[in-house]
Scaffold this motif. Structure first.
Motif, PDB file in Angstrom:
ATOM      1  N   GLY A  82       0.819  -1.213   0.000  1.00 54.07           N
ATOM      2  CA  GLY A  82       0.000   0.000   0.000  1.00 54.07           C
ATOM      3  C   GLY A  82       0.848   1.255   0.000  1.00 54.07           C
ATOM      4  N   ARG A  83       1.933   1.249   0.767  1.00 51.20           N
ATOM      5  CA  ARG A  83       2.836   2.397   0.782  1.00 51.20           C
ATOM      6  C   ARG A  83       3.428   2.632  -0.610  1.00 51.20           C
ATOM      7  NH1 ARG A  83       5.042   4.213   5.781  1.00 51.20           N
ATOM      8  NH2 ARG A  83       4.061   3.214   7.578  1.00 51.20           N
ATOM      9  N   ALA A  84       3.785   1.539  -1.291  1.00 51.53           N
ATOM     10  CA  ALA A  84       4.373   1.669  -2.623  1.00 51.53           C
ATOM     11  C   ALA A  84       3.368   2.237  -3.618  1.00 51.53           C
ATOM     12  CB  ALA A  84       4.875   0.303  -3.095  1.00 51.53           C
ATOM     13  N   VAL A  85       2.120   1.780  -3.541  1.00 52.75           N
ATOM     14  CA  VAL A  85       1.066   2.300  -4.415  1.00 52.75           C
ATOM     15  C   VAL A  85       0.871   3.793  -4.158  1.00 52.75           C
ATOM     16  CG1 VAL A  85      -1.420   2.207  -4.870  1.00 52.75           C
ATOM     17  CG2 VAL A  85      -0.102   0.086  -4.706  1.00 52.75           C
ATOM     18  N   LEU A  86       0.827   4.167  -2.898  1.00 53.82           N
ATOM     19  CA  LEU A  86       0.695   5.573  -2.517  1.00 53.82           C
ATOM     20  C   LEU A  86       1.877   6.382  -3.051  1.00 53.82           C
ATOM     21  CD1 LEU A  86      -1.348   7.167  -0.748  1.00 53.82           C
ATOM     22  CD2 LEU A  86       0.165   6.755   1.198  1.00 53.82           C
ATOM     23  N   ALA A  87       3.075   5.830  -2.934  1.00 50.25           N
ATOM     24  CA  ALA A  87       4.274   6.531  -3.391  1.00 50.25           C
ATOM     25  C   ALA A  87       4.245   6.770  -4.900  1.00 50.25           C
ATOM     26  CB  ALA A  87       5.519   5.724  -3.016  1.00 50.25           C
TER      27      ALA A  87
END
Length: 498
Positions: free
Chosen positions: A396-401
């Motif tokens: 999820g953090r990667a998608v947000l990034a």
């Protein structure tokens, strides 16, 4: 040479009240000061002292004099810091070491002399607090929480946003060495008997074991180092039983000096890593848990969560935190929510877990505007990957990034680190979000009116941007270029309707 005399700016008054918790544990004493939204206040100050109140407890049943002295000094400092920070609500709690020690009343009296009223938490209250802490950070948690402190181990069943069965065991990390002295087989039998007698044998079958406590977090730090994990964020880091075995092999031959040299691994935790790992391996066997998931939240956050209203507990902590961060770092407080509603028609079929990530991205869409224009995209990536978020995993953090990277001008190629954490399909989706956000930012200038008066839609052939006649002038060459870029990424034509 002329000298400029600047007028000293006035300090702004404190806009939000500050609350704090002093947590007197068996291994450490910590002060944490919070400020911000009730559902997920930001940590303003965090300091701990490794007092070791439970050290030697198994042999004497009392807190030794040196530990009491360290505790007294720490509590004096923490009380003074809380006063200086104008904390409006300070809660001081103590757990197993003070609760079980024959001289625990001495420490309580010392605290009272400093103006601190100590709440002596029972094992039951500790367990509930740990369970609430995990639910605060992972609202969908379904499994068993294991909170390993210096003096005790709490097990808590959590599911459906609620705390269910719980139990407390005298298996704190400072007590394990004495139990292991008789050999691993005897240790396994002893722990297994405790688990069985309490009715917990096999209760974790098919479920994760959520790890709370500094010693288990230190094990995760070690595993992240061993595996070369690319994201230095421990919350929701997963370790399968095989990883626990791998850590055990590493600890059996690695020198203590090398362990202390590992970045972010607390040197104070190094002496107890072997004991913490041994207990975890035994627990996994007897509970039959399928994996472990690390929680950055525990008792202190659980105490905050337990004080919330039922309505506040239901708020999504990721959205609450992203909205607060966007408000602090962005230009217009309401813009993120408006932007999410504006681009939502393009992604109507997305499941709720992706829709909330998109919402968080929109709330953070303006966080890079103060940065140097050459580094705005990198600033967005840094906030997404390394921000103090909860209720979000590494993917999820990667998608947000990626969404923020594209939105802030980084382009459509994957941001560094993102491909190691998210799939190609995830990256493609997040890039489309970023392009849509970038279009909305350029069209509106970050203001509410243009988004409220316009519509963005996808009819299967075209990405249509509908503007009122009075807003036609907003459709400039720059807006048109971003419109076409978005449409091209989605395999559509760009159409402007007036």
């Amino acid at each position: 040479m002329a000298t400029l005399l600047f007028r000293k700016p006035k300090l702004e008054s404190m806009a939000e009240p500050r609350t704090a918790i002093i947590d007197i544990g068996s291994n450490s004493i910590r002060l944490v000061v919070y400020q911000g939204p009730a559902r997920l206040p930001a940590i303003l100050f965090n300091e701990k002292v490794m007092a070791g109140l439970g050290r030697g407890f198994a042999a004497t049943g009392a807190i030794d004099a040196d530990a009491l002295k360290v505790a007294r000094i720490a509590l004096g400092r923490f009380a003074a810091v809380a006063r200086e920070m104008e904390v409006v609500q300070l809660r001081t709690v103590a757990t197993a070491a003070v609760r079980d020690a024959t001289n625990g009343d001495v420490l309580i009296a010392d605290a009272r002399a400093l103006g601190l009223e100590v709440e002596l938490l029972s094992g039951e209250q500790e367990a509930i607090g740990a369970g609430h802490g995990v639910l605060s950070a992972m609202p969908l948690a379904d499994g068993i929480v294991g909170d390993l402190g210096g003096g005790s181990l709490e097990l808590v069943r959590v599911a459906d946003g609620q705390v269910h069965e719980r139990a407390s065991f005298p298996l704190g990390v400072l007590r394990i060495a004495a139990l292991r002295a008789k050999g691993m087989r005897a240790f396994d039998r002893r722990v297994g008997a405790m688990i069985d007698e309490a009715g917990w044998a096999g209760k974790g079958a098919g479920l994760p074991l959520y790890l709370v406590g500094g010693s288990w977090r230190a094990l995760a730090r070690l595993d992240m180092h061993i595996m070369g994990y690319p994201l230095p964020v421990i919350h929701q880091y997963e370790m399968a039983p095989a990883a626990i075995t791998r850590i055990g092999r590493t600890l059996s031959h690695i020198a203590k000096g090398k362990l202390r040299a590992i970045p972010s691994l607390s040197s104070a935790r190094v002496p107890t890593l072997g004991d913490a790992n041994a207990l975890l391996g035994v627990l996994l066997r007897h509970l039959q848990s399928r994996t472990t998931i690390v929680s950055a939240f525990g008792l202190r956050e659980g105490l905050l969560f337990g004080a919330l209203t039922p309505e506040q507990r239901l708020e999504d902590p990721l959205i609450v935190a992203a909205r607060d961060e966007g408000r602090r770092l962005g230009r217009f407080a309401e813009h993120g929510d408006l932007l999410d509603r504006w681009i939502a028609p393009l992604f109507a079929g997305e499941p709720p877990e992706l829709a909330r990530l998109r919402h968080a991205a929109c709330l953070l869409a303006d966080v890079g505007w103060r940065a140097n224009p050459e580094f705005r995209a990198e600033r967005g990536v840094e906030i997404a990957l390394h921000g103090n978020w909860v209720a979000i995993d590494a993917r999820g953090r990667a998608v947000l990034a990626q969404a923020l990277f594209t939105s802030l001008g980084g382009g459509t190629d994957p941001s560094p680190l993102v491909p190691a954490l998210a799939s190609a399909a995830d990256i493609k989706r997040a890039t489309a979000w970023g392009l849509a956000m970038r279009l909305g930012q350029r069209l509106s200038g970050g203001l509410a009116g243009p988004l409220q008066r316009s519509r963005l839609g996808d009819d299967g052939a075209a990405i249509a941007l509908t503007l009122e006649a009075s807003d036609a002038a907003l459709y400039s060459e720059a807006v048109e270029r971003r419109h076409k870029g978005l449409a091209n990424a989605l395999g559509r034509q760009a159409v402007m309707r007036g």
